[in-house]
Enzyme design. Structure first.
Site, PDB file in Angstrom:
ATOM      1  CD  GLU A 164      77.133  46.235  12.896  1.00  0.00           C
ATOM      2  OE1 GLU A 164      76.064  46.221  12.247  1.00  0.00           O
ATOM      3  OE2 GLU A 164      77.981  45.328  12.851  1.00  0.00           O
TER       4      GLU A 164
ATOM      5  CG  MET B  32      73.804  40.379   2.662  1.00  0.00           C
ATOM      6  SD  MET B  32      75.206  41.192   3.476  1.00  0.00           S
ATOM      7  CE  MET B  32      76.502  40.027   3.112  1.00  0.00           C
ATOM      8  NE  ARG B  33      71.986  42.214  -5.858  1.00  0.00           N
ATOM      9  CZ  ARG B  33      72.187  41.462  -6.945  1.00  0.00           C
ATOM     10  NH1 ARG B  33      72.390  40.164  -6.819  1.00  0.00           N
ATOM     11  NH2 ARG B  33      72.212  42.004  -8.145  1.00  0.00           N
TER      12      ARG B  33
ATOM     13  CG  HIS C 243      82.124  46.948   6.301  1.00  0.00           C
ATOM     14  ND1 HIS C 243      81.709  45.937   5.486  1.00  0.00           N
ATOM     15  CD2 HIS C 243      83.404  46.670   6.653  1.00  0.00           C
ATOM     16  CE1 HIS C 243      82.697  45.076   5.324  1.00  0.00           C
ATOM     17  NE2 HIS C 243      83.741  45.489   6.031  1.00  0.00           N
TER      18      HIS C 243
ATOM     19  NE  ARG D  30      76.943  42.558  -9.453  1.00  0.00           N
ATOM     20  CZ  ARG D  30      76.765  41.787  -8.381  1.00  0.00           C
ATOM     21  NH1 ARG D  30      76.056  42.241  -7.354  1.00  0.00           N
ATOM     22  NH2 ARG D  30      77.273  40.574  -8.322  1.00  0.00           N
TER      23      ARG D  30
ATOM     24  CD  GLU E 117      88.034  52.136  -2.656  1.00  0.00           C
ATOM     25  OE1 GLU E 117      88.951  51.493  -2.101  1.00  0.00           O
ATOM     26  OE2 GLU E 117      88.024  53.379  -2.750  1.00  0.00           O
TER      27      GLU E 117
ATOM     28  CG  ASP F 286      82.657  47.200   2.226  1.00  0.00           C
ATOM     29  OD1 ASP F 286      81.467  47.570   2.230  1.00  0.00           O
ATOM     30  OD2 ASP F 286      83.001  46.007   2.288  1.00  0.00           O
TER      31      ASP F 286
ATOM     32  N   GLY G 209      67.712  42.331   9.847  1.00  0.00           N
ATOM     33  CA  GLY G 209      67.263  43.703   9.999  1.00  0.00           C
ATOM     34  C   GLY G 209      67.408  44.288  11.389  1.00  0.00           C
ATOM     35  CB  SER G 210      69.574  43.679  14.331  1.00  0.00           C
ATOM     36  OG  SER G 210      70.886  43.783  13.847  1.00  0.00           O
TER      37      SER G 210
END
Length: 224
Positions: free
Chosen positions: A180, A96-97, A115, A71, A149, A151, A18-19
């Site tokens: 980031e 991360m899903r 990303h 999912r 789509e 990313d 969580g940065s």
């Protein structure tokens, strides 16, 4: 500050440290992002980002994907949890899903992801090592609208760093991560100010279509 800016609600999705969440927390706290985080939601109970959120007195929720058959059912339940907080924007910060089309459609135009590559290069995982293996001279990060789509949504803002002779994936990742922490809060700020939109798969900033993403060099700060 307008009434809209004062009440802009964000929900942040995380899976790990969580940065980038912390960068958003700090921006909301110091007023550079005119918004508040309504909730932080994780698919992992051990995500350190939940500790960051708790320290900031933010609401947290855990919805473990392992308790769902597929999912689609997980994403449907996740969407219902998110809607409890009525967010104006949904920020993926190391979530991360891979999201289903139905989920993306529900939040389309108000969901962002960061990303660790200069999209469209290096979609997916292990981007730092892949950039090194390809002999790239520079690498970076991108903030984009989320579409169906992977990313692949329209990119708003990017920042790059040079790849140095003795870099490995860890050193490169650390320098990219520092960038980031600058570009994600900037995009959140623009959205909260009502300046940023997606229309017909294109990014509009201050009602002007971006023909290409805004790209920042190693020492450049985001535009105001």
């Amino acid at each position: 500050m307008t009434e809209r800016e004062a009440e802009t609600r964000l929900v942040v999705l995380i899976s790990g440290g969580g940065s980038n969440l912390q960068a958003i927390i700090d921006g909301c706290a110091d007023g550079s992002i005119p918004a508040r985080i309504a909730a932080v939601i994780s698919n992992r109970a051990d995500a350190y980002g939940l500790t960051r959120a708790a320290k900031a007195n933010l609401a947290t929720r855990v919805l473990d994907h392992r308790g769902f058959a597929d999912r689609e059912s997980y994403d449907a339940a996740l969407a219902e949890v998110i809607e409890e907080y009525a967010p104006h924007a949904l920020l993926l910060a190391g979530f991360m899903r891979i999201l289903t089309p139905a989920f993306v459609s529900r939040f389309r135009g108000r969901m962002f992801n960061i990303h660790p590559s200069l999209l469209p290069k290096y979609i997916g995982l292990h981007t730092h090592q892949r950039a090194l293996d390809a002999g790239e001279s520079r690498h970076g990060a991108s903030v984009h609208f989320v579409t169906e789509e992977l990313d692949g949504g329209p990119v708003v803002l990017q920042a790059w760093v040079p790849i140095e002779r003795n870099d490995d994936a860890t050193r490169l990742a650390a320098r990219v991560l520092a960038r980031e922490h600058l570009i994600y809060p900037a995009v959140a700020r623009w959205f909260a100010q009502g300046r940023l939109h997606m229309r017909d798969e294109r990014v509009l900033l201050d009602d002007t279509p971006l023909t290409e993403p805004i790209l920042l060099g190693p020492d450049a700060a985001p535009p105001p």
